[in-house]
Design a protein around this motif. Structure first.
Motif, short mmCIF file in Angstrom:
data_model
loop_
_atom_site.label_atom_id
_atom_site.label_comp_id
_atom_site.label_asym_id
_atom_site.label_seq_id
_atom_site.Cartn_x
_atom_site.Cartn_y
_atom_site.Cartn_z
N LYS A 171 0.85 -1.20 0.00
CA LYS A 171 0.00 0.00 0.00
C LYS A 171 0.87 1.24 0.00
N VAL A 172 0.58 2.15 -0.88
CA VAL A 172 1.37 3.38 -0.97
C VAL A 172 0.61 4.51 -0.29
N THR A 173 1.31 5.24 0.57
CA THR A 173 0.64 6.36 1.23
C THR A 173 1.35 7.67 0.91
N ILE A 174 0.63 8.74 1.13
CA ILE A 174 1.17 10.06 0.81
C ILE A 174 1.70 10.74 2.06
N MET A 175 2.88 11.31 1.96
CA MET A 175 3.43 12.08 3.09
C MET A 175 3.74 13.47 2.56
N GLU A 176 3.56 14.44 3.42
CA GLU A 176 3.87 15.80 3.01
C GLU A 176 4.93 16.34 3.95
N ASP A 177 6.00 16.90 3.42
CA ASP A 177 7.03 17.43 4.33
C ASP A 177 6.74 18.89 4.68
N SER A 178 7.64 19.48 5.48
CA SER A 178 7.34 20.83 5.98
C SER A 178 7.29 21.85 4.84
N ASP A 179 7.95 21.52 3.72
CA ASP A 179 7.89 22.44 2.58
C ASP A 179 6.71 22.13 1.65
N GLN A 180 5.82 21.29 2.15
CA GLN A 180 4.63 20.86 1.41
C GLN A 180 4.98 20.10 0.14
N ASN A 181 6.13 19.43 0.16
CA ASN A 181 6.44 18.54 -0.96
C ASN A 181 5.80 17.19 -0.69
N ILE A 182 5.33 16.57 -1.77
CA ILE A 182 4.66 15.28 -1.62
C ILE A 182 5.67 14.14 -1.74
N HIS A 183 5.60 13.20 -0.81
CA HIS A 183 6.45 12.00 -0.91
C HIS A 183 5.55 10.78 -0.88
N LEU A 184 5.90 9.79 -1.70
CA LEU A 184 5.07 8.59 -1.73
C LEU A 184 5.78 7.48 -0.96
N LYS A 185 5.22 7.15 0.17
CA LYS A 185 5.84 6.13 1.01
C LYS A 185 5.46 4.75 0.48
N ASN A 186 6.45 3.89 0.37
CA ASN A 186 6.23 2.50 -0.07
C ASN A 186 6.20 2.31 -1.58
N LYS A 290 -7.81 32.90 -12.83
CA LYS A 290 -6.73 33.81 -12.43
C LYS A 290 -6.95 34.19 -10.97
N ASN A 291 -5.90 34.55 -10.30
CA ASN A 291 -5.97 35.06 -8.92
C ASN A 291 -6.49 34.04 -7.91
N ARG A 292 -6.51 32.76 -8.25
CA ARG A 292 -6.94 31.79 -7.23
C ARG A 292 -5.71 31.40 -6.44
N SER A 293 -5.74 31.58 -5.11
CA SER A 293 -4.55 31.23 -4.35
C SER A 293 -4.64 29.80 -3.84
N HIS A 294 -5.86 29.34 -3.54
CA HIS A 294 -5.98 27.98 -3.01
C HIS A 294 -6.39 27.00 -4.10
N ILE A 295 -5.57 25.99 -4.28
CA ILE A 295 -5.91 24.94 -5.25
C ILE A 295 -6.17 23.67 -4.43
N PRO A 296 -7.36 23.08 -4.57
CA PRO A 296 -7.72 21.96 -3.69
C PRO A 296 -7.07 20.63 -4.09
N TYR A 297 -5.73 20.58 -4.03
CA TYR A 297 -5.04 19.34 -4.40
C TYR A 297 -5.31 18.21 -3.41
N ARG A 298 -5.45 18.59 -2.14
CA ARG A 298 -5.47 17.58 -1.09
C ARG A 298 -6.72 16.70 -1.08
N ASN A 299 -7.74 17.08 -1.86
CA ASN A 299 -9.00 16.35 -1.77
C ASN A 299 -8.92 14.89 -2.17
N SER A 300 -8.02 14.54 -3.08
CA SER A 300 -7.93 13.13 -3.46
C SER A 300 -6.47 12.74 -3.66
N MET A 301 -6.24 11.43 -3.60
CA MET A 301 -4.87 10.94 -3.70
C MET A 301 -4.29 11.29 -5.07
#
Ligand code: ADP
Ligand code: MG
Length: 791
Positions: A171-186, A290-301
């Motif tokens: 099973k692969v899980t998502i980890m986010e570091d302090s710089d908000q970079n995505i890491h895929l564990k496993n 344009k001008n959207r600051s929040h992009i809802p990436y986190r909603n799904s894997m």
């Protein structure tokens, strides 16, 4: 930094035989974009698409109509992205469309012909080709293959597993570091040093993907698959590493739930998929605004994984796959609408460069040495990191004089030498913190003599001094150890660097055709390799699995018949023929290569002979000039050059054939495996039907299915029946508690007398007999069906 919008392409799948074409037209003339016009017939417009419009026009970078071939698609869409990735940028290509519209065909390729191979194998081939050509950099390539199903990630490249279900894979899980970079564990990154290794990994993943798919979960249409090629490159001697990755994404089917007409478990899945594609759409809409600051990436894997590949640092291309038959017009329109939104997103691709710390150390050390040399040149003195004994004594004296001097303007001048300045500070600090006897004298001369003569105090002082000495000794030891370690590290870094460059140059050498090296030449085309191709398939770890035991007779016969009637058997036969042809070609080429090699050797021998003759001539008549131009030798040399040229051409063809053979074998293996899976499904369905027909055969009223028992017998298929055995778990009944159906029930034999239905003699083994009877029954059903169809 490169700023550009996501390139959006459309590909129209060829119509099936029974499909009726919807009305559409492609206009390539408009510059720079092409446009696709879809006309909805009135009846459909009234029903499915709830508005008055009849024609819809969509713009695409390029539209690939039904007859477009895979190589053209690769050249236009994937090649430019692959080039960017080779230059150090990230890249993503994703296919979007309803199930059956050709996403997998475009991304991975068809399972039948070599020419049908899709973007992934072609990109691998292209990338490795380019890497081989560029000797100015050192490259490392890894691949990963992730499947996302119901919001869970699975590693398709897990080599330890003989997965029979998706859940068996890591099973692969998502980890986010302090710089908000995505890491895929496993998620494993497997190194691939050449095209062949990378292809094997692709097929390993594809096979895992296929095996994990059961009739209950048609995972391929409901899951997202992301194949990623990771490339890192470095120029020799440079500390800068460029890293880039190319995501090749086969998205889940985009069809709407209402249309799939499913319920229960499947509906949950469909919802999930639609939800994750819905989130993808939300991300796309947010990115396009344009001008959207929040992009809802986190909603799904999936959006999290593709985070830096959609709006971020990436060259992105999307392929909208369309199935333009009448029934699918509305789905095609919604696919095109999605594509139009994607086309609005602007991406900013930047080079991914970073510094290798080991190389940085080496560089800094060199810089220090250079500076030291320069200093030596200026001062005329050799400078080491430590002061000499003499210098230390001098400094002590200077400090003493300075401290003794009562003049407030007196200074301590040790010159512009940081080592000396540092020493003085340390000395002063010691004096302040631990004033010793003599220093005390220095610091306060008017301290009474009585104190000095105090013996007790002296003893204490001595103790303190000894302690201090011990402390210093320890400190020195620690420092020496640290220094040694640093030195060793630096040496290791240097030797590792040497080893890497030696390794890569060895690789280059082995790749370039070295005509001098007879040994490597003869092994090159001794046809041993041709045989190796056939065994290479077994390098896939799970394919080498041994099937133990014996398959029951009924099951075996059923499978033989099934194989014969299966549609894919024609494909297998075709591919077998093609393979035969290719093998013959390889053999012929090998022989020719051998001939050319002997010819080159013969020519070389002639040149040597010529040299000897001329040397002898020079001895007998010294007046002859030995170094005079020899036209015969020149001619021989030219011949050698020509032979070498033809050798090179043939050798390249030889390599191409090798890849093709390898690919064909993997394709065949895949088709065989698919056939086996189809057989399992068919067999279990037949068993179920049989059971419904003859409820009296069943001993327990709780019986749900005969499925697990057949699967059990399938596990004993001999290795020559298939190269792989698949286990399909009994989904409805995980504990197997209700599997009380027993075909060894004696009532069975009495109810269906063997002689009346078959000429196959029963074996006496109750299990085998039961299988035989089950099979005969199944075959009768098929024959009946066929008979009905014929009528
Ligand atoms: P998806 O992955 O979108 O569900 P597939 O790629 O599996 O769809 O395609 C469905 C079927 O159509 C497959 O049998 C595939 O081989 C065939 N197909 C799709 N696109 C093409 C094409 N361009 N040319 C020939 N066959 C195609
Ligand atoms: Mg697919």
């Amino acid at each position: 930094m490169v700023k550009e919008t996501i390139r959006v392409y459309a590909r129209v799948k060829p119509l099936g035989r029974r499909q009726q074409a919807g009305s559409y037209s492609v206009d390539d003339e408009e510059d720079p974009l092409s446009s696709l016009e879809i006309t909805v017939p009135r009846d459909l417009a009234d029903g499915f698409v709830n508005n008055k419009r009849e024609t819809y026009k969509f713009k695409f970078q390029k539209i690939f109509d039904q007859e477009a071939k895979q190589d053209v698609v690769f050249d236009s869409i994937a090649k430019p992205v692959a080039e960017c990735v080779l230059a150090g940028y990230n890249g993503t290509i994703f296919a979007y469309g309803q199930t059956g519209s050709g996403k997998t065909f475009t991304i991975t390729g068809g399972a039948e012909r070599y020419s049908d191979r899709g973007i992934i194998p072609r990109t691998l081939s292209y990338v490795f080709d380019q890497l081989q050509k560029d000797s100015s950099k050192m490259y490392t390539t890894h691949v990963s293959y992730l499947e996302i199903y119901n919001e869970c990630g699975y590693d398709l490249l897990d080599p330890r597993h003989e997965a029979s279900r998706l859940e068996d894979l890591p099973k692969v899980t998502i980890m986010e570091d302090s710089d908000q970079n995505i890491h895929l564990k496993n998620l494993s990154l497997q190194q691939a040093t050449n095209e062949e290794e990378a292809l094997n990994l692709l097929f390993l993943g594809d096979t895992n993907r296929m095996i994990a798919e059961t009739p209950m979960n048609q995972a391929s249409s409901r899951s997202h698959c992301i194949f990623t090629i990771h490339i890192s490159s470095k120029e020799p001697g440079s500390a800068t590493i460029r890293r880039s990755k190319l995501h090749l994404v086969d998205l889940a089917g985009s069809e709407r739930v209402a249309k799939t007409g499913v319920g229960g478990h499947l509906l949950t899945e469909a919802k999930y998929i639609n939800l994750s594609l819905h989130y993808l759409e939300q991300v796309i809409i947010a990115l396009a605004e344009k001008n959207r600051s929040h992009i809802p990436y986190r909603n799904s894997m999936m959006t999290s994984v593709l985070r830096d590949s959609l709006g971020g640092n990436c060259m992105t291309a999307m392929i909208a796959t369309l199935s333009i038959d009448k029934r699918n017009i509305d789905e095609s329109i919604s696919t095109c609408r999605f594509a139009q939104r994607v086309a609005l997103i602007k991406n900013e691709a930047v080079l991914n460069e970073e510094i290798d710390p080991r190389l940085m150390i080496v560089q800094l050390k060199k810089e220090i040495q250079d500076l030291k040399d320069e200093l030596e040149l200026v001062t005329g003195k050799q400078r080491t990191s430590e002061l000499t004994q003499e210098e230390l004594l001098q400094l002590d004296e200077l400090i003493e004089t300075f401290l003794k001097d009562n003049d407030p303007d007196s200074t301590l001048d040790v010159g512009a030498d940081m080592r000396k300045i540092k020493y003085c500070f340390i000395h002063m600090k010691q004096l302040v913190n631990h004033p010793t006897n003599s220093d005390k004298k220095l610091l306060s001369q008017d301290i009474s003599e009585e104190e000095d003569t105090n013996k007790e105090l002296r003893g204490e002082e001595l103790k303190k001094l000894k302690h201090l000495l011990q402390q210093r000794d320890d400190e020195i030891n620690i420092l020496i150890n640290m220094l040694k370690k640093e030195k060793k590290k630096a040496q290791d870094a240097v030797s590792q660097l040497n080893a890497t460059s030696a390794c890569s140059s060895a690789l280059e050498q082995s790749v370039s055709i070295n005509l001098e090296d007879r040994q490597s030449l003869s092994s090159c085309f001794s046809l041993k390799e041709a045989k190796d191709f056939s065994s290479s398939i077994h390098r896939l770890p799970f394919l080498s699995r041994q099937t133990g035991g014996k398959m029951s007779l009924g099951c075996q016969e059923a499978f033989e018949v099934f194989k014969r009637d299966h549609a894919d058997s024609i494909t297998i036969e075709d591919n077998k023929q093609l393979l035969k042809q290719r093998f013959a070609e390889v053999k012929c080429l090998g022989e020719k290569l051998n001939e050319v090699r002997s010819k080159i050797n013969r020519l070389k021998g002639e040149i040597t002979q010529r040299h000897i003759q001329r040397a002898a001539l020079a001895v007998s008549s010294p007046s002859e000039e030995l170094n005079m131009f020899d036209p015969v030798e020149e001619k021989l040399r030219m011949q050698i050059e020509e032979e070498k040229k033809s050798y090179k051409t043939m050798f390249n063809r030889f390599k191409g054939l090798k890849v093709e053979i390898e690919h064909l074998q993997l394709l065949m293996e895949k088709v065989k495996m698919k056939m086996q899976k189809d057989f399992e499904v068919w067999w279990s369905e037949e068993a179920k039907n049989l059971q419904h027909e003859k409820p009296e055969m069943v001993t327990s009223p709780n019986t749900v299915t005969a499925y697990p028992r057949f699967i059990k017998s399938l596990q004993h298929l001999p290795a020559n029946s298939f190269s792989e055995t698949t286990r399909v778990s009994p989904n409805e009944d995980p504990d197997g508690k209700n599997n009380s159906i027993t075909f060894s029930n004696p009532t069975l034999k009495t109810r269906i007398p063997p002689s009346s239905s078959t000429s196959i003699p029963l074996t006496g083994d109750s299990q085998a007999d039961a299988d035989i009877l089950a099979f005969i029954k199944a075959r009768q059903r098929i024959l009946q069906k066929k008979g009905l169809e014929n009528k």
